[in-house]
Motif scaffolding. Structure first.
Motif, PDB file in Angstrom:
ATOM      1  N   HIS A  61      28.189  51.484   6.483  1.00 40.70           N
ATOM      2  CA  HIS A  61      27.157  52.181   5.703  1.00 40.70           C
ATOM      3  C   HIS A  61      27.745  53.108   4.659  1.00 40.70           C
ATOM      4  N   GLN A  76      25.778  66.022  15.546  1.00 45.44           N
ATOM      5  CA  GLN A  76      26.230  65.967  14.150  1.00 45.44           C
ATOM      6  C   GLN A  76      25.353  66.819  13.231  1.00 45.44           C
ATOM      7  N   VAL A 117      22.179  66.254  12.188  1.00 47.99           N
ATOM      8  CA  VAL A 117      21.427  65.498  11.183  1.00 47.99           C
ATOM      9  C   VAL A 117      20.184  64.808  11.729  1.00 47.99           C
ATOM     10  N   GLU A 137      18.333  61.346  10.538  1.00 47.39           N
ATOM     11  CA  GLU A 137      18.816  60.244   9.700  1.00 47.39           C
ATOM     12  C   GLU A 137      17.935  59.010   9.763  1.00 47.39           C
ATOM     13  N   GLN A 157      22.595  54.868   4.715  1.00 41.41           N
ATOM     14  CA  GLN A 157      22.208  55.892   5.693  1.00 41.41           C
ATOM     15  C   GLN A 157      21.769  57.136   4.933  1.00 41.41           C
ATOM     16  N   LEU A 161      20.713  61.055   5.156  1.00 40.56           N
ATOM     17  CA  LEU A 161      20.975  62.184   6.059  1.00 40.56           C
ATOM     18  C   LEU A 161      20.311  63.451   5.556  1.00 40.56           C
ATOM     19  N   PRO A 190      27.662  70.160   8.837  1.00 38.45           N
ATOM     20  CA  PRO A 190      28.445  69.510   7.781  1.00 38.45           C
ATOM     21  C   PRO A 190      27.601  69.093   6.575  1.00 38.45           C
ATOM     22  N   PHE A 215      27.521  70.717   2.802  1.00 33.75           N
ATOM     23  CA  PHE A 215      27.794  69.799   1.685  1.00 33.75           C
ATOM     24  C   PHE A 215      26.713  69.938   0.610  1.00 33.75           C
ATOM     25  N   LEU A 230      39.257  63.823  12.383  1.00 32.21           N
ATOM     26  CA  LEU A 230      38.372  64.970  12.613  1.00 32.21           C
ATOM     27  C   LEU A 230      37.776  64.942  14.018  1.00 32.21           C
ATOM     28  N   GLY A 270      27.292  57.596  17.369  1.00 30.79           N
ATOM     29  CA  GLY A 270      26.796  57.412  16.005  1.00 30.79           C
ATOM     30  C   GLY A 270      25.476  56.666  15.977  1.00 30.79           C
ATOM     31  N   PHE A 321      35.544  60.368  12.412  1.00 29.02           N
ATOM     32  CA  PHE A 321      35.712  60.712  10.996  1.00 29.02           C
ATOM     33  C   PHE A 321      37.172  60.993  10.666  1.00 29.02           C
ATOM     34  N   HIS A 331      39.717  62.911   7.665  1.00 31.56           N
ATOM     35  CA  HIS A 331      39.609  64.030   6.722  1.00 31.56           C
ATOM     36  C   HIS A 331      39.576  63.537   5.274  1.00 31.56           C
ATOM     37  N   PRO A 332      38.574  63.997   4.494  1.00 32.97           N
ATOM     38  CA  PRO A 332      38.460  63.500   3.106  1.00 32.97           C
ATOM     39  C   PRO A 332      39.702  63.779   2.262  1.00 32.97           C
ATOM     40  N   LYS A 333      40.381  64.875   2.551  1.00 38.51           N
ATOM     41  CA  LYS A 333      41.550  65.239   1.742  1.00 38.51           C
ATOM     42  C   LYS A 333      42.707  64.253   1.930  1.00 38.51           C
ATOM     43  N   GLY A 382      39.791  62.052  -1.226  1.00 42.54           N
ATOM     44  CA  GLY A 382      38.570  62.820  -1.484  1.00 42.54           C
ATOM     45  C   GLY A 382      37.317  62.187  -0.911  1.00 42.54           C
TER      46      GLY A 382
HETATM   47  C1  MC0 Z   1      33.747  68.526   2.527  1.00 38.06           C
HETATM   48  N1  MC0 Z   1      34.636  68.065   1.635  1.00 38.06           N
HETATM   49  C2  MC0 Z   1      34.311  66.804   1.325  1.00 38.06           C
HETATM   50  C3  MC0 Z   1      33.156  66.519   2.068  1.00 38.06           C
HETATM   51  N2  MC0 Z   1      32.822  67.593   2.824  1.00 38.06           N
HETATM   52  N3  MC0 Z   1      34.886  65.921   0.503  1.00 38.06           N
HETATM   53  C4  MC0 Z   1      34.292  64.716   0.407  1.00 38.06           C
HETATM   54  N4  MC0 Z   1      33.165  64.365   1.086  1.00 38.06           N
HETATM   55  C5  MC0 Z   1      32.586  65.238   1.922  1.00 38.06           C
HETATM   56  N5  MC0 Z   1      31.490  64.885   2.599  1.00 38.06           N
HETATM   57  C6  MC0 Z   1      35.769  68.781   1.076  1.00 38.06           C
HETATM   58  C7  MC0 Z   1      35.335  70.127   0.532  1.00 38.06           C
HETATM   59  O1  MC0 Z   1      34.888  69.996  -0.806  1.00 38.06           O
HETATM   60  C8  MC0 Z   1      36.580  70.954   0.647  1.00 38.06           C
HETATM   61  O2  MC0 Z   1      37.423  70.690  -0.432  1.00 38.06           O
HETATM   62  C9  MC0 Z   1      37.238  70.425   1.906  1.00 38.06           C
HETATM   63  O3  MC0 Z   1      36.710  69.102   2.102  1.00 38.06           O
HETATM   64  C10 MC0 Z   1      36.913  71.282   3.124  1.00 38.06           C
HETATM   65  O4  MC0 Z   1      35.502  71.354   3.217  1.00 38.06           O
HETATM   66  P1  MC0 Z   1      34.642  72.658   3.542  1.00 38.06           P
HETATM   67  O5  MC0 Z   1      33.516  72.737   2.618  1.00 38.06           O
HETATM   68  O6  MC0 Z   1      35.554  73.821   3.657  1.00 38.06           O
HETATM   69  O7  MC0 Z   1      33.949  72.312   4.889  1.00 38.06           O
HETATM   70  P2  MC0 Z   1      34.527  72.226   6.323  1.00 38.06           P
HETATM   71  O8  MC0 Z   1      35.991  72.336   6.325  1.00 38.06           O
HETATM   72  O9  MC0 Z   1      33.774  73.150   7.174  1.00 38.06           O
HETATM   73  O10 MC0 Z   1      34.147  70.725   6.739  1.00 38.06           O
HETATM   74  C11 MC0 Z   1      34.464  69.581   6.024  1.00 38.06           C
HETATM   75  C12 MC0 Z   1      34.629  68.413   7.025  1.00 38.06           C
HETATM   76  C13 MC0 Z   1      33.399  68.429   7.950  1.00 38.06           C
HETATM   77  C14 MC0 Z   1      34.723  67.115   6.201  1.00 38.06           C
HETATM   78  C15 MC0 Z   1      35.929  68.626   7.810  1.00 38.06           C
HETATM   79  O11 MC0 Z   1      32.226  68.311   7.182  1.00 38.06           O
HETATM   80  C16 MC0 Z   1      33.422  67.361   9.021  1.00 38.06           C
HETATM   81  O12 MC0 Z   1      34.092  67.523  10.038  1.00 38.06           O
HETATM   82  N6  MC0 Z   1      32.694  66.235   8.823  1.00 38.06           N
HETATM   83  C17 MC0 Z   1      32.628  65.165   9.809  1.00 38.06           C
HETATM   84  C18 MC0 Z   1      31.319  65.164  10.529  1.00 38.06           C
HETATM   85  C19 MC0 Z   1      30.102  64.953   9.621  1.00 38.06           C
HETATM   86  O13 MC0 Z   1      30.219  65.005   8.395  1.00 38.06           O
HETATM   87  N7  MC0 Z   1      28.912  64.767  10.248  1.00 38.06           N
HETATM   88  C20 MC0 Z   1      27.662  64.572   9.524  1.00 38.06           C
HETATM   89  C21 MC0 Z   1      27.310  63.156   9.405  1.00 38.06           C
HETATM   90  P3  MC0 Z   1      37.982  71.872  -1.370  1.00 38.06           P
HETATM   91  O14 MC0 Z   1      38.790  71.170  -2.418  1.00 38.06           O
HETATM   92  O15 MC0 Z   1      36.774  72.578  -1.879  1.00 38.06           O
HETATM   93  O16 MC0 Z   1      38.819  72.705  -0.434  1.00 38.06           O
HETATM   94  S1  MC0 Z   1      27.095  62.426  10.980  1.00 38.06           S
HETATM   95  C22 MC0 Z   1      26.754  60.821  10.765  1.00 38.06           C
HETATM   96  O17 MC0 Z   1      26.594  60.406   9.683  1.00 38.06           O
HETATM   97  C23 MC0 Z   1      26.635  59.963  12.016  1.00 38.06           C
HETATM   98  C24 MC0 Z   1      25.411  60.339  12.761  1.00 38.06           C
HETATM   99  C25 MC0 Z   1      26.680  58.463  11.714  1.00 38.06           C
HETATM  100  O18 MC0 Z   1      27.112  58.049  10.637  1.00 38.06           O
HETATM  101  O19 MC0 Z   1      26.323  57.685  12.610  1.00 38.06           O
END
Ligand code: MC0
Length: 146
Positions: A7, A39, A41, A43, A59, A61, A69, A73, A106, A113, A121, A123-125, A129
């Motif tokens: 997705h 998570q 959300v 969805e 998907q 969200l 998260p 975002f 992560l 899911g 997940f 890490h995007p970095k 990105g």
């Molecule tokens: C954050 N960043 C992203 C991003 N979210 N880059 C690309 N895409 C994204 N979605 C970037 C930020 O701009 C920042 O970069 C850096 O990553 C750190 O982000 P932050 O704003 O400081 O936020 P954090 O560190 O609190 O969290 C970011 C992180 C987190 C990705 C680690 O969101 C996470 O663990 N996500 C995984 C879980 C998730 O997203 N769940 C929701 C969907 P800069 O350059 O500004 O430092 S769950 C889902 O969808 C399930 C149900 C399913 O599919 O079945």
């Protein structure tokens, strides 16, 4: 390792509004809805096409609160593509292989899911990105989809 794009996830403020938009402009159909507290959300999965080992979906969200998260975002970047998810045959195996190549995981272990899948997940970095999700479809879905 990847069988399909499972997705593309889009973060939005109003799930019902975006469902109506995607139904109207792309003639897609919602095949599953879920609230995932872990998570943070609410969805909806809109079916695009059937593929190897499962289907492909859009998907949508909506965050359950700003302190999630997807809530964070939206505040930082606004509505748009939140992550891309690849279908894999075995999520634990894929985590081990990709993690072994220096990509930060992560999740320490697979989580729950959409539609009974197991997910993790990356890490995007460490992925140019792009927040990246690995998805192992629910066993009954593999081969004949939703
Ligand atoms: C954050 N960043 C992203 C991003 N979210 N880059 C690309 N895409 C994204 N979605 C970037 C930020 O701009 C920042 O970069 C850096 O990553 C750190 O982000 P932050 O704003 O400081 O936020 P954090 O560190 O609190 O969290 C970011 C992180 C987190 C990705 C680690 O969101 C996470 O663990 N996500 C995984 C879980 C998730 O997203 N769940 C929701 C969907 P800069 O350059 O500004 O430092 S769950 C889902 O969808 C399930 C149900 C399913 O599919 O079945």
């Amino acid at each position: 390792m990847f069988m399909r794009i499972d997705h593309v996830a889009i973060a939005c403020h109003d799930l019902e509004e975006k469902i109506a938009l995607f139904e109207r402009i792309f003639e897609l159909t919602v095949v599953a809805r879920e609230i995932n507290e872990e998570q943070g959300v609410k969805e909806a999965m809109l079916h695009v096409v059937d593929g190897d080992g499962g289907g492909s979906y859009i998907q949508l969200l909506e965050p359950l609160s700003p302190d999630t998260p997807v809530g964070k975002f939206l505040a930082k970047r606004g509505e748009g593509v939140h992550h891309v998810a690849f279908g894999v045959p075995d999520v634990t195996e894929a985590m081990g292989e990709i993690g072994g190549r220096g990509v930060r995981l992560l999740d320490e272990k697979p989580r729950h899911g959409s539609m009974g899948s197991s997910i993790a997940f990356l890490h995007p970095k460490d992925v140019g990105g792009m927040l990246t999700e690995l998805v192992q479809a629910r066993p009954t879905d593999q081969g004949h989809n939703h």
